[in-house]
Design a protein around this motif. Structure first.
Motif, PDB file in Angstrom:
ATOM      1  N   PHE A   1      -1.927   1.283 -12.178  1.00  0.00           N
ATOM      2  CA  PHE A   1      -3.116   0.228 -11.521  1.00  0.00           C
ATOM      3  C   PHE A   1      -2.583  -1.153 -12.683  1.00  0.00           C
ATOM      4  O   PHE A   1      -2.984  -1.186 -13.998  1.00  0.00           O
ATOM      5  N   LEU A   2      -2.501  -2.464 -11.594  1.00  0.00           N
ATOM      6  CA  LEU A   2      -1.770  -2.785 -12.267  1.00  0.00           C
ATOM      7  C   LEU A   2      -2.743  -4.205 -11.982  1.00  0.00           C
ATOM      8  O   LEU A   2      -3.416  -4.726 -10.933  1.00  0.00           O
TER       9      LEU A   2
ATOM     10  N   GLU B   1       8.442   3.431  -4.835  1.00  0.00           N
ATOM     11  CA  GLU B   1       8.141   2.240  -4.519  1.00  0.00           C
ATOM     12  C   GLU B   1       6.802   2.006  -4.697  1.00  0.00           C
ATOM     13  O   GLU B   1       5.531   2.817  -5.809  1.00  0.00           O
ATOM     14  N   VAL B   2       5.785   0.795  -4.717  1.00  0.00           N
ATOM     15  CA  VAL B   2       5.163   0.132  -5.010  1.00  0.00           C
ATOM     16  C   VAL B   2       3.743   0.666  -4.803  1.00  0.00           C
ATOM     17  O   VAL B   2       2.779   1.442  -6.116  1.00  0.00           O
ATOM     18  N   HIS B   3       4.255   1.352  -4.051  1.00  0.00           N
ATOM     19  CA  HIS B   3       2.409   1.791  -3.087  1.00  0.00           C
ATOM     20  C   HIS B   3       2.583   3.364  -3.480  1.00  0.00           C
ATOM     21  O   HIS B   3       1.060   3.691  -3.941  1.00  0.00           O
TER      22      HIS B   3
ATOM     23  N   ALA C   1       4.551  -1.130 -12.832  1.00  0.00           N
ATOM     24  CA  ALA C   1       4.124  -1.523 -11.287  1.00  0.00           C
ATOM     25  C   ALA C   1       5.311  -1.469 -10.056  1.00  0.00           C
ATOM     26  O   ALA C   1       4.715  -0.385  -8.660  1.00  0.00           O
TER      27      ALA C   1
ATOM     28  N   ALA D   1      -6.731   4.593   1.704  1.00  0.00           N
ATOM     29  CA  ALA D   1      -4.674   5.020   1.287  1.00  0.00           C
ATOM     30  C   ALA D   1      -4.302   5.413   0.035  1.00  0.00           C
ATOM     31  O   ALA D   1      -3.763   6.632   0.373  1.00  0.00           O
ATOM     32  N   ILE D   2      -4.984   5.828  -0.670  1.00  0.00           N
ATOM     33  CA  ILE D   2      -4.653   6.461  -1.941  1.00  0.00           C
ATOM     34  C   ILE D   2      -5.395   8.135  -1.576  1.00  0.00           C
ATOM     35  O   ILE D   2      -4.508   8.360  -1.941  1.00  0.00           O
TER      36      ILE D   2
ATOM     37  N   ARG E   1       7.677  -3.588  -9.523  1.00  0.00           N
ATOM     38  CA  ARG E   1       7.346  -4.772  -8.742  1.00  0.00           C
ATOM     39  C   ARG E   1       9.019  -4.711  -8.634  1.00  0.00           C
ATOM     40  O   ARG E   1       9.768  -4.695  -9.040  1.00  0.00           O
ATOM     41  N   GLU E   2       9.632  -5.272  -6.904  1.00  0.00           N
ATOM     42  CA  GLU E   2      10.658  -5.095  -6.315  1.00  0.00           C
ATOM     43  C   GLU E   2      11.435  -5.770  -7.010  1.00  0.00           C
ATOM     44  O   GLU E   2      13.201  -5.628  -6.910  1.00  0.00           O
ATOM     45  N   ASP E   3      11.357  -7.422  -7.464  1.00  0.00           N
ATOM     46  CA  ASP E   3      12.210  -8.536  -7.714  1.00  0.00           C
ATOM     47  C   ASP E   3      12.660  -7.761  -9.254  1.00  0.00           C
ATOM     48  O   ASP E   3      13.853  -8.894  -9.156  1.00  0.00           O
TER      49      ASP E   3
ATOM     50  N   ALA F   1       0.800   3.242  -6.753  1.00  0.00           N
ATOM     51  CA  ALA F   1      -0.637   3.089  -7.196  1.00  0.00           C
ATOM     52  C   ALA F   1      -1.131   4.219  -6.860  1.00  0.00           C
ATOM     53  O   ALA F   1      -2.515   4.420  -6.927  1.00  0.00           O
ATOM     54  N   GLN F   2      -0.736   5.200  -6.018  1.00  0.00           N
ATOM     55  CA  GLN F   2      -1.143   6.018  -4.993  1.00  0.00           C
ATOM     56  C   GLN F   2      -0.991   7.654  -5.900  1.00  0.00           C
ATOM     57  O   GLN F   2      -2.218   8.040  -6.347  1.00  0.00           O
TER      58      GLN F   2
ATOM     59  N   SER G   1       5.535  -5.346 -14.411  1.00  0.00           N
ATOM     60  CA  SER G   1       5.201  -5.519 -13.080  1.00  0.00           C
ATOM     61  C   SER G   1       6.356  -4.456 -12.714  1.00  0.00           C
ATOM     62  O   SER G   1       6.149  -4.158 -11.679  1.00  0.00           O
TER      63      SER G   1
END
Lengths: 437, 256
Positions: free
Chosen positions: B83-84, B73-75, B50, B107-108, B52-54, B78-79, B47
């Motif tokens: 990949f999670l 940031e998460v995205h 990847a 988006a990617i 995750r902000e938590d 990913a970009q 996480s």
């Protein structure tokens, strides 16, 4: 003739006096008696306060501070065909236009088997219909906005489907308040009659055109005859100048199916009162609603299904998304009277809050006096699903886009109930625009 | 240059310090397995990589292709090609798999300055990749993971992986809850996708998955740190001796 002073009640009452003074001896007519009863009711009640159970979340005191024009017979306006072109929906060719409470023949355009005319005309042409249905369903005694409308509305649209009539093409009712010359308070009164075995669809929108505040108070009575199918969509996506009160009261006969879908995307203030009374067996009532509040929008939906007869079904689903400092209210009441055995009544209200400053008041009410019924209601309020958001982001979708996708999906459940394809697509587009997609 | 470099990573959630100085280096073409007992921080690691902000990162950093991505940031991660595959894929009512993947792929592509995929190319890719994990055509119009069985959800994760062709795939307990047939399908999918340019990090509690996806390296995670690393034979040794063996081993090392 403008009336001075900003006290709402005083202004409505003196407006009525002025109107009455111009009647010149027509004060004895049955029509006029209805108006007098209504204004008397308003006089005794005044504007509702937060102590009124039906208005406990919605303060209408702001009406006292508004300096609006209240010239009830004024029909001049500046709305043009180009204005209407901007309000039409592609694929919906039949539309009837109401400007400042008055039916407008010039701006309207329809080729339909429905009987569509101004209320003023119908008052003379359709005397029997008026006797049977006019002011027969509206709840003047519990809603003063209905009383005000009954007392001081002079036109609107009359729509009638004769027995057995099936009209495939939906009719778009465009309700406009023109505020280019100042703040306005305008009322329209509509009567919709669906005679036995008829089947048609209505799409209703409201618009404030101009830079000043427009207050609309629209009362609509609907008769849904035996074995009739009526789909009634209301799409409210007004400017921030729009203040909108709408009461819609239906009476349903046996084997009828009435579907109401109310979607609100904007407006400074929106209060929808929606009611249905059952008068026969095997009736279906479907109430769907979706509201999205932003800025300081206030959106209030009050609904009531009166199960007065046995073996009927009502099904209600309202979903809301509230952002910024908007306020959403849902108060849905299901009343199952002692005779209404074998009733199936379901109600669900769901809300998503996008910010800490947005607020929702959800008040489901179930009042059951019959013992052999199936009823349920549920209400939930939450925020955007964080896990879903993370999931979408983890696939490269930016946060704002991911939120929009989730919110659109959330609204889709309501929008998908609309059976008119061009309207469903149009509203979906408008929701997408709202979410910046 | 390594693809992923995790340096002295420390992460906590609320007051709970979960990662306590973790180091990991992954190169293109490699498959790493991270094993460890429950609560050792395996899923947290996935996480946190990847984004995750938590979790709060309170020490160390994460480099991806040499770039510090710790604050991205998460995205954005990913970009860049991370990949999670989720342990618990999320159900998203109202969003179809096709729409989800279209939004994701485009988006990617947009982030990389590429044009969106044409509808035709997109459909062709969907068809090709869904065959890889034996997903039925009707699945495309169904809402994301809604009403999917555990096996279908995991296959959907691998399908998405195939669609997005990431440089680094983190598979978070993809084997959990899978029957042997589903496990074979998922593993076969991964084996088809692995090549010299991408890398996989398999997070798993059991050795079973590693019979199907053979790792180049096995790491044992305990109490927020990697306490032992080795080749694929380490997984078998763990299976035989249990996690207590490494825990004891770790304590011995610390006290030594």
């Amino acid at each position: 003739m403008p009336i001075q002073g900003n006290n709402f009640k005083e202004r409505i009452l003196s407006s009525f006096d002025i109107y009455e003074n111009h009647l010149n001896g027509h004060k004895d007519s049955a029509q006029h008696k209805v108006r007098v009863d209504a204004i008397k009711h308003f006089e005794s009640k005044g504007l509702p306060t937060l102590k009124n159970e039906l208005w406990k979340y919605t303060n209408v005191g702001f009406l006292n501070g508004l300096d609006f024009k209240l010239d009830i017979t004024e029909t001049n306006h500046s709305i043009t065909k180009e204005d209407i072109d901007n309000l039409k929906v592609e694929g919906i060719d039949n539309y009837v236009v109401i400007v400042n409470g008055f039916y407008n023949d010039e701006l309207s355009s329809f080729d339909t088997s429905l009987e569509v005319k101004s209320m003023k005309t119908a008052l003379n042409d359709n005397k029997v219909d008026f006797e049977m249905h006019y002011n027969a369903y509206l709840k003047n005694d519990t809603n003063v906005f209905s009383s005000i409308n009954t007392a001081l509305s002079f036109d609107g649209v009359f729509i009638k489907a004769k027995k057995g009539l099936v009209e495939e093409k939906p009719l778009h009712i465009i309700n406009i308040v023109d505020t280019k010359s100042g703040t306005q308070f305008k009322q329209a009164r509509n009567l919709i009659i669906a005679e036995d075995n008829s089947n048609f669809k209505l799409y209703e929108t409201n618009h404030t055109i101009g830079d000043n505040t427009g207050i609309s108070n629209i009362s609509t009575e609907i008769y849904v005859g035996h074995n009739t199918h009526l789909e009634h969509i209301k799409f409210q996506n007004d400017t921030d100048n729009g203040i909108y009160f709408a009461q819609s009261e239906a009476k349903q006969e046996r084997d009828s199916n009435y579907t109401s879908n109310t979607i609100t995307l904007n407006g400074k203030f929106v209060r929808n009162d929606l009611g249905t009374t059952h008068n026969g067996e095997n009736i279906e009532t479907h109430y769907y609603g979706y509201y999205y509040g932003s800025g300081r929008n206030l959106i209030d939906n009050h609904t009531m299904v009166d199960h007065a007869t046995p073996h009927c079904e009502s099904n209600e689903l309202y979903k809301g998304v509230l952002g910024d400092s908007s306020i959403g209210t849902f108060n849905g009441k299901i009343l199952v009277r002692p005779d209404a055995q074998k009733t199936n009544a379901y109600q669900s209200s769901k809300n998503v809050l996008l910010t800490d400053t947005a607020k929702v008041n959800a008040k489901p009410e179930l009042e059951i006096y019959a013992d052999d019924v199936k009823c349920s209601h549920g209400s939930s309020t939450g925020s955007i699903d964080k896990d879903a958001l993370f999931y979408l982001q983890a696939r490269g979708i930016p946060k704002e886009k991911a939120k929009a996708l989730l919110l659109l999906a959330y609204s889709q459940e309501i929008i998908d109930k609309i059976t008119i394809e061009p309207i469903r697509e149009y509203i979906t587009q408008q929701v997408e625009l709202k979410f910046g997609m | 240059m390594s693809l992923l470099k995790v340096e002295n990573l420390q992460a906590k959630i609320e007051d709970n310090q979960i990662l306590k100085g973790l180091n990991l280096e992954v190169n293109p073409g490699e498959v790493h397995a991270i094993m460890g007992p429950n609560g050792s921080g395996k899923s947290t690691l996935a996480s946190v990589i990847a984004g995750r902000e938590d979790y709060e990162i309170n020490g160390g950093r994460i480099l991806f292709e040499g770039e510090d991505i710790t604050d991205l940031e998460v995205h954005e991660r990913a970009q860049k090609g991370i990949f999670l595959a989720f342990q618990y894929p999320v159900e998203i009512p109202g969003v179809s798999n096709a729409n989800f993947m279209k939004s994701s792929v485009n988006a990617i592509r947009e982030a990389r300055g590429e044009e969106p995929l044409s509808a035709k190319d997109f459909l062709a890719r969907m068809r090709e990749k869904s065959a890889l994990v034996e997903i039925d055509k009707s699945f495309m119009s169904r809402a994301v993971n809604e009403g999917f069985s555990g096996g279908e959800k995991k296959r959907n994760e691998i399908f998405q992986l195939a669609m997005l062709e990431p440089k680094l795939a983190l598979l978070d307990e993809t084997d959990s809850g899978l029957d042997i047939d589903a496990l074979k399908i998922v593993s076969q999918g991964v084996n088809t996708l692995r090549n010299e340019n991408n890398a996989f990090v398999l997070i798993t509690h059991y050795q079973r998955l590693l019979n199907y996806i053979v790792p180049d390296f096995v790491h044992v995670l305990a109490d927020g740190k990697i306490v032992k690393s080795g080749g694929k034979e380490l997984a078998l040794e763990l299976e035989e001796k249990g996690y207590d063996w490494v825990k004891d081993h770790a304590i011995e090392e610390q006290t030594a």
